[in-house]
Structure formats: structure tokens, C-alpha cells
Scaffold this active site. Structure first.
Site, short mmCIF file in Angstrom:
data_model
loop_
_atom_site.label_atom_id
_atom_site.label_comp_id
_atom_site.label_asym_id
_atom_site.label_seq_id
_atom_site.Cartn_x
_atom_site.Cartn_y
_atom_site.Cartn_z
N SER A 365 1.17 -1.37 -0.27
CA SER A 365 0.23 0.10 -0.20
C SER A 365 1.33 1.17 0.27
O SER A 365 0.67 2.13 -0.73
CB SER A 365 -1.10 -0.12 1.78
OG SER A 365 -1.89 -1.03 1.34
N GLY A 394 0.78 4.40 -2.71
CA GLY A 394 0.97 5.34 -2.12
C GLY A 394 1.62 5.93 -1.81
O GLY A 394 2.80 5.46 -0.92
N ASN A 578 4.02 8.75 5.68
CA ASN A 578 3.25 8.42 4.32
C ASN A 578 2.38 9.26 3.47
O ASN A 578 2.08 9.79 4.33
CB ASN A 578 2.91 6.43 3.89
CG ASN A 578 1.10 6.52 4.74
OD1 ASN A 578 1.76 7.11 6.14
ND2 ASN A 578 -0.02 5.85 4.35
N LEU A 579 1.91 8.54 2.85
CA LEU A 579 0.59 9.48 1.86
C LEU A 579 -0.92 9.66 2.90
O LEU A 579 -1.49 11.00 2.82
CB LEU A 579 0.07 9.01 0.93
CG LEU A 579 -0.96 9.56 0.00
CD1 LEU A 579 -0.57 10.72 -0.53
CD2 LEU A 579 -1.99 8.76 -0.81
N CYS A 580 -0.65 9.10 4.16
CA CYS A 580 -1.86 9.15 5.08
C CYS A 580 -1.45 9.39 6.39
O CYS A 580 -2.44 9.35 7.47
CB CYS A 580 -2.90 7.96 4.11
SG CYS A 580 -3.66 7.73 3.29
N THR A 581 -0.22 9.62 6.89
CA THR A 581 0.31 9.62 7.84
C THR A 581 0.30 8.51 9.07
O THR A 581 0.42 8.87 10.53
CB THR A 581 -0.26 11.20 8.22
OG1 THR A 581 -1.60 11.05 9.10
CG2 THR A 581 -0.63 12.27 7.27
N GLU A 582 -0.04 7.45 8.20
CA GLU A 582 -0.07 6.66 9.13
C GLU A 582 1.60 5.89 9.66
O GLU A 582 1.18 5.05 10.25
CB GLU A 582 -1.08 5.05 9.17
CG GLU A 582 -1.13 4.06 8.44
CD GLU A 582 -1.52 4.79 6.87
OE1 GLU A 582 -1.37 4.26 5.56
OE2 GLU A 582 -1.15 6.08 6.36
N PRO A 769 -6.92 4.89 6.57
CA PRO A 769 -8.36 6.15 6.48
C PRO A 769 -9.40 4.75 6.23
O PRO A 769 -10.06 5.58 6.12
CB PRO A 769 -7.69 6.60 5.19
CG PRO A 769 -6.33 6.71 5.13
CD PRO A 769 -5.78 5.99 5.36
N ILE A 773 -12.28 0.79 1.69
CA ILE A 773 -12.65 -0.45 1.61
C ILE A 773 -13.48 -0.54 3.09
O ILE A 773 -14.60 -1.73 3.15
CB ILE A 773 -11.10 -1.53 2.30
CG1 ILE A 773 -11.40 -1.04 3.60
CG2 ILE A 773 -10.78 -1.58 1.17
CD1 ILE A 773 -9.62 -1.48 4.22
#
Length: 969
Positions: A365, A394, A578-582, A769, A773
């Protein structure tokens, strides 16, 4: 009357033409028809809509007024809105009933605030209705026969079969739905000679239009859609009862067709296909909501020349088989994986669902990279971005090492242009490489707060200024060291440097960073360093928050918690998320960090409690997490790696990211408001359980398969678990950590097992996020509060009415769910706060995201972060945003030990309250969460001077960027 969507003024996917031009029945609108009241079918002509609207203005303004430029322009706009609203649900052709068109005209006039014209139009419709009622009856066939066309032949419509299909779609839901209403609406929209496929499309649209009356209609719509998908895939109509054998018969055919067309890996043919086929459970097709099934159909099911070859259970089994390829007993493991996917207990991330079992098994991912400070390294990084994005991933880029503007270039004896010009290339690459043609590429660039280019970096997403130094399609994030936050707290000064002068700051954290930073500041006073800038830390902090408010970027993320609490600090440094900060994994010139994601559906792990409510089912969580961790670990070995540095890193550290979704649903099941201490406690206990079993499962896998290669020296190997690192963070900061440290499970026993077995994965947990899904399985996204209780969700599959099922059930028990309540919810943008007849306890329980004070989001996140070895994608929702509120919220996030935050979603002042003015009169379902513009006059008490913050972040559900983290999930 169908009023489920607001007028859409965004670019439409359907062909556009001037609204006042009367289009012929052929050509652009040849696929669209109108059914008149007498049953006649005529071509769809938008020009007639314009004429009707113009007549309404003539009735009010007379000839001169209706001929004005303003009215002519308004007629054009309103006509286009009506056309968009009609065609939105029928992008590929279809039929409209004349009454539906008139309903949309009436709504468009009201939404625009043209109430006099609307009134004239309503009166005209009423007059015509009365004239028809008093007109002499015309003899007609009391039982007219409708014919359908199939394969070029005409035959009578089998209304009995149509009724049976609709009734079958309503099985188990008759308490909530009216199948007769669906049948009536379906037949109303049919005409003689209609293609048989259009009959079932009409049924789908008829059921879909009723979703706002009860969310059960979403399931009915999904089942009607399923009927058409079966016909497409199997070549004939097949009932739900027949699917038990049809699935078993079809599955080997699917494998053969997939291999023949280069879509499916030939390895899948080596499975025991009869055993696999027998495990498919047709009844699980009935779980889907319309949004979930339509999303799968549009974006996930494999197809040959645009004809689908997958059905839902075939899809889940294909994914499961792809993940079990390296297992000893592949069939048993594939069926085990299929069970938790098809039951919605767990869902793999989007890249895994896209590509598992195919010839291009890019299943990961997220990718994190560090860009080196030379031209070759910079363009290598951009090339790597393109290669990694091609098959859906991402990207998070660390650009801190690249020297700042005006830095000396030794090789040419010139001056550097800094980071920004290269970021423009990164932005355009993300747009150009659109993830295999499936969705827009997505990247986030990180820069540390001491970088001399930080001020210009903050402005990259502004809509003003030099476009050559703007990146409108790329995300940005601040990578903030703790020392900066201390300077903000103390109202001290902050110094910006070029990394070419102080390259070691990039790799230093905590006290080591502070010592080195102070030394560089000393050198500026002696003249040893001449390229720097000193400014009040509060000034920079204020600009960070102002840009975040105005553009939604750069996000606020914290360097030191990510590193000091990292299990892998012995072999590197976390330079970005990463792209979604996790994701918080090490990167360097030789390693591109990779993470594989999937999420546990918490809703499926609730069970009835002794007090009549609900509670977590720990035994089921253990089972699901254990199986899911095995699936995620398998991805590492099966995965296709476009870049060798990614393969080397992933195999050395083997990180995975187990997340959760459905948190808000669980609270509503337990009758717990999000804004409550009980919700904070549930966040704590639920995350403790997931993390405990994830770490336990990784340790068990280590016993079976071996430890990950870089295990020795890690915090795991030293008996330090994630919750233990809070003390380390406090010690490095010298305080400034205020986090609850309670626990309920036997962590000492787990420590002992990890000491004995080791760990299979360097990192195990991250909350992504789950944008798509969670739609597929029909629960709230990850840890998000309810966005609205009634709204229209827009994504790549279209627009879908979303209604809070729990709320509807509660209001029905109280006798409060009716058309008036639906209208009120639309008027008040899906919130209950202004609807007085709803009991206060329900208004509190079903408070929406902007009604929940952001401190509760932070407090819940803090309790989760205690247990998580990576991070969480945390959106901050804020109504009535001000400098003071922003300042307090993000300082609280730092004090509570959060590693990262994600989007700031603010509610514009113009959306904060409904009154008698324009804006809410039409009871239109809002398609977004924010107003385009608002301002906040107050600022944090300790900021140097008051400042009016700019326009709100306009990101909202349905905007192209809102779901860009589908690249992760």
C-alpha cells in the site's frame, strides 16, 4: 418525488451542451428518452426544460424581465443543473418520467432561491393536474401490454418475473421496505419496446431513489444490481437460490478465463479447484450495501473487454488464493483467508484487492523514500515515484536533505534553486502516472521545520502566487522536531538552516538533535555559518496553522515521537510518514520503506453484553487478527517490487500495518457518544486488544517461520513494547508528555513470549483511512466520527445517498422517522442539533463530526497511540475554527504523544447556522462538508499579533482529493 441529490455544479461525466439549445432526439441525447403521462416515449430534449423554466420567469417578471441577461444566464445554469441531476444516475442512457423531470425543475428553482418563479411553476403544475383530472376520460386498454426487446426480438414483459426478482431482493428486509413501491416506480419508468436490460436498471434506480426513506433500500438496490451482474458474468439470469450451485460450477471456468486473458496467475489453476469451489458461500452476497457492491463492480472485479468475469465470492476467493500461494496447505489457508474477507471481519487494502492472484501482484500500500542531495539522486527518486505508483501505491517522500535556496553548489560554483522547483516535477509526475489508469497518483512530500525553504514550502498549495512554484495535486506535511514545539511553548526564537550546512540534523532526534542544533545556532553568532534565518518560533507556527487552515496543507506531524518510539531505531531513522500519515518506517539512500495494510472491522467483533448492550468479543478478535497477520506477512514474499531498494527493505524488516474501521459504529451500538470519556476508554481498550493479538500473532509467526532479519537490537528484542516507549519519549523531551498509561491485558506474558520467539515483523499496527474498503463492507471509515447522518457521497463510482442506519432505527422506535424528519435532516446538513423533537440523548449520541469538539478526537487518538507501534491517520474536524482553537488542538496533540495528524477539515462560518435566508430552504442533501470560504478572527493568546485566517480547507467527501488515500486503502 426523488430529491436525493443536490444540484451538481461540478464538471459532469456526461456530455454537456448549452442548456437552451434544443437537442435533437438523435446524436448526443439519443440514448435518453422521456415517458409522457399517456405512456408515449419521446426523445429527451434539454431545450424543453429551458422553455419550462423560462415560462416560470415570464409568469413572474413579464416579457421584459424574462429577457434580461441575468435571467437568461440563470435559465442556462438552472437547466444545466436539472440535466446534471437527471443524468447523474443514468450516465450511459435511460428513461425519465415527465413527473421526475418536473420535480427536478421545481427543486432547481427553489435551490437557487427563485421562490416566486418556483411558486409560479408549482401553481402551473397544479392547474394542469386539475385540468387533466376533469378532462373526459379516454377509452384505453385497462391492462396495457408492455413489450421488451431482447437480442433483437420483442416479447411481452414478464411482470411476474420482475415482481419475483424485486421480492427476492427484499427477503429479510420486509419490515423496513415496500417492494410494491419499487415495482410501481419501476413500471412507471418503462416504455413499450424497452431493452430488457433497461428494465432491471429501472428497478435499481427505483430502489435507489428510496434509500433516504430507509437504509434497508440500499441493500435491496445492491441485490437488484447483483441480479444484473450475475447475468453479465454467467450469461443468464440466475436466482439467489440457484447461486449455491452456480458458484461452484462457475469458479473453475473463471480461473480458466482469467488465465486465458492474461488476468489471473496460472498458479491459481494448480489449486484443488473443486475443494475451493465448494467453500464459496453465496448467501454472503446479500450483505452488501449498494455503495459497496457498485464500488466492487466498477473498480475491483476483473473484466474482459469491459465485461465482468468476477462475482463477489469469486473475487474474495481470488484474493485469498493469491495470498496463500506460498503456504504448505494452500487450499486450507485460502479458505481460511476467504472466510474472514467474505464475512467482512477483515479487509485487505485496495492494492491487495486489485492485484492478488493476478499476473502483477503489487500488493503493498505505501512506499516511503528519502531523496539525496544531488541531481542524480533527485531524479532517481522521481523515477522511483513513477514506478511505484504505476501499480497502485501511496508515496511519502522525505525532501529534507536537499539543499535550500541560495546554497552553494560546489561542482558549478553556483547557487541552488532549493527544493521547490523539483517538487513541481514531483507534482506533475503524480498526475501523469495515474496508478495503472485506475485512479490518480498520490504523493506527500515532507520537510523538516528547520529547513531554510520551509516558508515557501508552506505556500505550495496556495491558489495565488507564481504557479511555477505551486503544487496543487501533491500533498505536503511538516516534519516537526520537539525542539521547535518547545520554542513555541516558550515563545523563543527559531533558526532556519540549509541541510548542506548541517547535514547531521536530518538523522538526529531527541536530545542529540537539540545539542547539534544549538551548536549550529552558536556558529551563526560567530560567523561560521552565514546562510540562515532567525525568526520567532511563534511566527512560523502561526504561518503553519494559517496555511493548514487555508489550504489543508502542510499536515502537522512530529519527528521525535515517530523515532523515539520506533522499534527499529537501532537500524535507522524515520524521516517521514506516508501519504496518509500512519506509516512510520526508516528510510535512507539504500532503503525504500514498504508497508502492507489491512483493517479489522470492529463492528463484526461486537457481541451482546450481560447488561443488554454490546461489548468487544475478544476471542473473535484474537482469531481474526491471527489470520489477518498471516495474510499481511504473506504479502511481503508474494509482492511484486518495482524497485530493488523496496524489496531489500521489506524483506529485511518485514513491516505490516494492521488497522481498524467501524469505530463510530461500535460507539453507536454501545449507546456511547463520541464526545465522552466512555468513548475514550473504548478507544483505549479496543486498540489494546487489537495490538495485543497482533504482536502475539507476529511472535507466533516468528516461532513458525523465523524472526525478521534486523530483529536483534530492536526494542522488541530488549523487551520494550510500544506502551513502554512513552517513558522514553518523556525522558527525551524532559516532560511535555501527558498520556494515560493504564492497561488491562497480560502484557508481561506477551513480553516473555516475544523474548523467547522473537517477532516476525518489525512493525505490526497502523490505522489507515480505509476510504474505500469501509465503503465496500458498509461501516464508518477507520476511527472517523460520523460525517453526517444523511448526505450524498460522491466517489469514482457515482453518487450515493448515505443514511445512518442506527439513527433511523432509533427514530422509527420513537415514531419520529417520516418525510418531515428527512426534510429536516437535509435542511440542517445531516445534523440533529437543531431538531428539537429529537430527544437530547439521541442528539448527543448521533452528533456529527463538526459537532464533536476536536479535543475528543485527540484524546481518543492518544489512547490508541499508546499501543500502536506505527501511527494513525487522524483527521481533525473543527467547526468555528480560529487561531486559538487551532493552536490549542495541535499543541494538545503534541502533549498527548501523537506521532502524526492528517487533514484539518473545517466548517465554514457560512455553513455553521441555518436561518431564513438562502442556503437551506430546499432541504437538499448536501454533497460536501465545508463551505468554500470562511474566516476566523481570533487567534491563539500567545501569538504575536491577531491574524485573520484565510479560506477554509475545502476538502470534503466526494472531492477528488478526499479519497486519495484509497492509494493506501
Amino acid at each position: 418525488m426523488q430529491t436525493s441529490t443536490a444540484a451538481d455544479t461540478r464538471p459532469s461525466a456526461v456530455p454537456q451542451q448549452p442548456a437552451t439549445t434544443e437537442a435533437p432526439a438523435t446524436g448526443q441525447w439519443s440514448g435518453y428518452h422521456v415517458i409522457r403521462r399517456n405512456g408515449a416515449v419521446v426523445g429527451f430534449e434539454p431545450g424543453k426544460i429551458a422553455i419550462a423554466i423560462t415560462k416560470a420567469f415570464l409568469a413572474v417578471n413579464g416579457g421584459q424581465g424574462a429577457a434580461s441577461a441575468r435571467v437568461r444566464e440563470l435559465v442556462d445554469n438552472l437547466t444545466q443543473q436539472v440535466v446534471n441531476a437527471l443524468l447523474r444516475n443514468r450516465p450511459n442512457g435511460g428513461t425519465f418520467h415527465i413527473e421526475d423531470i418536473q420535480d427536478q425543475v421545481e427543486l432547481s428553482l427553489m435551490r437557487s432561491g427563485e421562490h416566486d418563479a418556483a411558486r409560479a411553476y408549482v401553481l402551473y403544475r397544479e392547474k394542469r393536474a386539475q385540468e387533466r383530472a376533469h378532462a373526459p376520460a379516454v377509452a384505453s386498454d385497462p391492462h396495457p401490454t408492455l413489450n421488451v426487446t431482447e437480442n433483437g426480438a420483442r416479447r411481452p414483459l414478464d411482470q411476474g418475473a420482475l415482481r419475483a426478482t424485486i421480492e427476492a431482493a427484499g427477503v429479510g428486509l420486509t419490515e423496513f421496505i415496500d417492494t410494491e413501491a419499487i415495482l410501481r416506480e419501476t413500471i412507471k419508468n418503462l416504455y413499450d419496446g424497452i431493452p430488457v436490460d433497461e428494465v432491471y436498471k429501472s428497478a435499481i434506480l427505483s430502489a435507489r431513489s428510496l434509500v433516504e426513506k430507509d437504509p434497508a433500500y440500499s441493500q435491496v438496490t445492491a441485490r437488484l444490481l447483483l441480479h444484473t451482474i450475475r447475468k453479465e458474468v454467467l450469461g443468464k439470469e440466475v436466482s439467489q437460490a440457484e447461486m449455491h450451485t452456480a458458484y461452484a460450477d462457475y469458479f473453475p471456468t473463471f480461473i480458466a478465463r482469467g488465465i486465458e486473458n492474461g488476468l489471473v496467475s496460472p498458479e491459481l489453476a494448480k489449486y484443488d479447484l473443486p475443494r475451493i469451489s465448494a467453500a464459496l458461500k453465496a448467501d454472503r452476497d446479500l450483505q452488501f450495501s449498494y455503495l459497496g457492491l457498485q464500488t466492487l463492480y466498477d473498480r475491483y472485479f476483473l473484466h474482459v473487454r469491459n465485461v465482468r468475469i468476477e462475482l463477489p465470492q469469486v473475487f474474495f476467493m481470488r484474493v485469498a488464493m493469491g495470498l496463500a500461494l506460498r503456504e504448505t496447505d494452500r487450499e486450507a489457508r485460502a479458505i481460511e483467508f476467504y472466510e474472514i474477507l467474505s464475512s467482512f471481519d477483515f479487509m485487505s487494502s485496495t492494492p491487495t484487492l486489485f492485484n492478488s492472484g493476478t499476473l502483477h501482484s503489487q500488493l503493498s500500500s505505501c512506499y516511503l523514500t528519502t531523496v539525496s542531495d544531488d541531481l542524480e539522486g533527485i531524479y532517481d527518486a522521481i523515477k522511483e515515484n513513477a514506478l511505484l505508483a504505476k501499480y497502485a501505491g501511496g508515496l511519502g517522500n522525505d525532501w529534507t536533505p536537499v539543499r535550500a535556496l541560495r546554497s552553494h553548489i560546489k561542482g558549478t560554483n553556483g547557487e541552488s534553486q532549493g527544493v521547490v522547483p523539483f517538487l513541481k516535477v514531483v507534482n506533475d509526475t503524480a498526475v501523469a502516472v495515474n496508478q495503472g489508469g485506475k485512479r490518480k497518483g498520490a504523493v506527500c512530500t515532507y520537510l523538516e521545520t528547520w529547513h531554510l525553504d520551509i516558508e515557501e514550502f508552506l505556500e505550495l498549495r496556495k491558489n495565488t502566487g507564481d504557479e511555477r512554484r505551486r503544487t496543487h495535486d501533491m500533498n505536503t506535511a511538516n516534519w516537526i522536531p520537539d525542539l521547535f514545539m518547545k520554542r513555541v511553548m516558550e515563545a523563543g526564537d527559531w533558526t532556519l538552516f540549509s541541510p548542506s550546512d548541517c547535514p547531521d540534523l536530518h538523522d538526529k532526534v531527541g536530545k542529540d538533535f537539540e545539542v547539534a542544533y544549538l551548536e549550529y545556532e552558536r556558529r551563526t553568532t560567530t560567523g561560521e555559518l552565514t546562510l540562515f534565518k532567525k525568526m520567532p518560533a511563534l511566527t512560523l507556527w502561526r504561518k503553519m496553522l494559517s496555511m493548514l487552515f487555508e489550504t489543508g496543507h502542510p499536515w502537522i506531524t512530529f519527528k521525535d515521537p515517530c523515532n523515539i518510539r520506533s522499534p527499529q531505531q537501532h537500524v535507522g531513522v524515520v524521516h517521514s510518514s506516508n501519504l496518509c500519515t500512519e506509516i512510520t518506517l526508516n528510510t535512507n539512500d539504500e532503503e525504500i520503506a514498504v508497508c502492507n495494510l489491512g483493517s479489522v472491522n470492529l463492528v463484526a467483533h461486537m457481541k451482546p453484553s450481560a447488561n443488554g448492550g454490546f461489548e468487544l468479543d475478544h476471542d473473535k478478535i484474537k482469531r481474526t487478527v491471527t489470520i489477518a497477520m498471516r495474510m499481511l506477512d504473506n504479502v511481503i514474499d508474494i509482492n511484486y517490487y518495482a524497485v530493488k531498494k523496496a524489496k531489500d527493505s521489506n524483506e529485511r524488516h518485514r513491516p505490516v500495518g494492521m488497522g481498524i474501521m467501524g469505530f463510530q459504529d461500535c460507539l453507536q451500538m454501545m449507546r456511547v457518544p463520541y464526545a465522552s470519556q466512555a468513548a475514550v476508554e473504548f478507544a483505549d481498550r479496543s486498540m489494546e486488544a487489537v495490538c495485543y493479538h497482533a504482536y502475539s500473532a507476529s511472535s507466533d509467526l516468528a516461532q513458525e517461520r523465523g524472526r525478521y532479519p534486523s530483529y536483534e537490537g530492536s526494542l522488541w528484542s530488549r523487551g520494550i513494547l510500544p506502551q513502554d516507549t512513552l517513558a522514553m519519549l518523556q525522558e527525551e523531551r524532559g516532560g511535555h508528555v501527558e498520556v494515560d498509561t493504564s492497561s488491562t491485558l497480560d502484557w508481561d506474558a506477551l513480553r516473555a513470549r516475544i523474548k523467547q520467539n522473537g517477532m516476525r515483523n518489525s512493525n505490526c499496527v497502523a490505522i489507515a483511512p480505509t476510504a474505500t474498503i469501509s465503503n465496500i463492507i458498509g461501516v464508518s471509515a477507520c476511527i472517523e466520527p460520523t460525517y453526517q447522518n444523511l448526505y450524498v457521497k460522491s466517489n469514482l463510482s457515482g453518487e450515493f445517498t448515505v443514511v445512518n442506519d442506527y439513527l433511523v432505527r432509533d427514530l422509527k422506535k420513537l415514531g419520529l422517522w417520516d418525510e418531515v424528519m428527512v426534510a429536516d435532516l437535509k435542511y440542517f446538513d445531516g445534523t440533529l442539533s437543531r431538531i428539537d423533537r429529537v430527544p437530547p440523548e439521541l442528539r448527543k449520541l448521533y452528533a456529527t463530526a463538526f459537532e464533536v469538539e476536536p479535543q475528543w478526537l485527540v484524546e481518543c487518538a492518544s489512547r490508541r497511540q499508546k499501543w500502536i507501534d506505527q501511527a494513525q491517520s487522524l483527521n481533525i474536524y473543527m467547526a468555528g475554527a480560529s487561531g486559538k482553537k487551532l493552536d490549542e488542538t495541535y499543541k494538545l496533540a503534541w502533549l498527548r504523544g501523537l506521532k502524526t495528524t492528517y487533514y484539518l477539515r473545517t466548517l465554514g462560518a457560512t455553513s455553521a447556522e441555518k436561518s431564513t435566508g438562502k442556503g437551506g430552504e430546499l432541504n437538499a442533501v448536501a454533497t460536501g462538508s465545508t463551505s468554500v470560504a470562511a474566516s476566523a478572527a481570533s487567534t491563539a493568546p500567545n501569538l504575536p499579533e491577531p491574524e485573520i485566517l484565510g479560506a477554509v480547507c475545502t476538502m470534503k467527501p466526494g472531492d477528488p482529493g478526499f479519497e486519495e488515500c484509497e492509494a493506501c486503502q
